[in-house]
Design a protein around this motif. Structure first.
Motif, PDB file in Angstrom:
ATOM      1  N   LYS A 123      -2.040   8.821   4.090  1.00 16.70           N
ATOM      2  CA  LYS A 123      -1.916   9.784   2.872  1.00 16.70           C
ATOM      3  C   LYS A 123      -1.779   8.996   1.623  1.00 16.70           C
ATOM      4  N   GLU A 124      -1.323   7.676   1.429  1.00 22.41           N
ATOM      5  CA  GLU A 124      -0.976   6.879   0.315  1.00 22.41           C
ATOM      6  C   GLU A 124      -2.315   6.217   0.029  1.00 22.41           C
ATOM      7  N   THR A 125      -2.590   5.405   0.968  1.00 22.95           N
ATOM      8  CA  THR A 125      -3.724   4.615   0.972  1.00 22.95           C
ATOM      9  C   THR A 125      -5.394   5.001   1.189  1.00 22.95           C
TER      10      THR A 125
END
Length: 272
Positions: A114-116
């Motif tokens: 979800k972040e990268t």
């Protein structure tokens, strides 16, 4: 009081008229007479049908070690099926079998961080893999038939052969659309599900959902190391719509029944 007296008088008059008429008690009527005055539901025959289906497959995989994955939709699940319904023990008309040829897709896709936004896993550089497969399903079918509606439950097995491979990600050109020595092309597994049918004899319309689980793998478990195995087995849920044509009569007297009746009429009862 007047209404009570009138009711008693009419009741006595009705009983007297019934006795004078000498009519039969309804319980004493024979079957031949009752068949002419009572609307009877035709029996459910042993019968066969053939049909075509179109559907979609919600693809996923059993992964061990487990990694987050996405379930995704692949349209284009086609099949031609033959079904036969037979009375169990010549009495219970609730069973049959379905066999045929199907063509569809299998696959898996790893989830993204979800972040990268980068896939959490890849196999030989591919975060997504889809194969085309030809299958031979064989299903035992339990069914309950109302006048027009049929409720169906299926369970059985399939065998298949993968014909095409597509991979997405940082994949070598030689692997992007091809199989290699570590891929497994033969497949087999189980299928089970339920559905509804609507009969407009001799045509039927079916809607069905089937869960599929492979007992084999996309690739050899030791494709990375002979000391650590990775298991990847395809599974999915197929939702399909089908149109079937009845090859023999579903309800009522069949041609075989009519021939038997004609033979008995001409030659009499052979048991006598």
């Amino acid at each position: 009081m007047k209404k009570t007296i009138l009711f008693i008088f009419l009741f006595i008059q009705t009983v007297c008229l019934a006795q004078e008429s000498g009519s039969k008690d309804a319980l004493s009527f024979d079957d031949a007479y009752l068949d002419t005055v009572v609307l009877q539901k035709p029996k459910l025959n042993d019968y066969s049908m053939i049909g075509v289906n179109y559907g979609v497959n919600f693809c996923g995989a059993y992964l061990n070690p487990e990694f987050p994955q996405k379930w995704f939709l692949t349209p284009g699940y086609y099949s031609v099926m033959f079904s036969h319904y037979e009375k169990l023990f010549d009495y219970l008309p609730y069973f049959g079998f379905t066999v045929g040829l199907a063509y569809g897709k299998q696959g898996y896709e790893f989830d993204t961080d979800k972040e990268t936004g980068v896939p959490v896993r890849s196999i030989r550089g591919a975060y997504k893999c889809v194969t085309d497969i030809v299958e031979l399903p064989f299903l035992i079918e339990g069914h309950f038939d109302a006048d027009r509606i049929r409720i169906m439950m299926n369970a059985g097995m399939y065998g298949g052969y993968r014909t095409k491979m597509q991979r997405w990600g940082n994949v070598d050109d030689a692997l992007a659309n091809n199989f290699d020595a570590t891929d497994i092309r033969w497949d087999y597994g189980i299928m089970a599900g339920a559905g509804l049918g609507y009969a407009l004899d001799p045509v039927e319309f079916h809607v069905r959902a089937l869960f599929r689980m492979s007992w084999d793998y996309f690739m050899k478990p030791d494709y990375l190391s002979s000391e650590k195995f990775y298991f990847t087995s395809p599974m999915g849920v197929v939702v399909q719509f089908g149109i079937y044509y009845q090859l023999t009569k579903r309800r009522g007297r069949t041609s075989r029944d009519l021939r038997r009746a004609a033979k008995q009429y001409v030659y009499g009862n052979e048991d006598n």
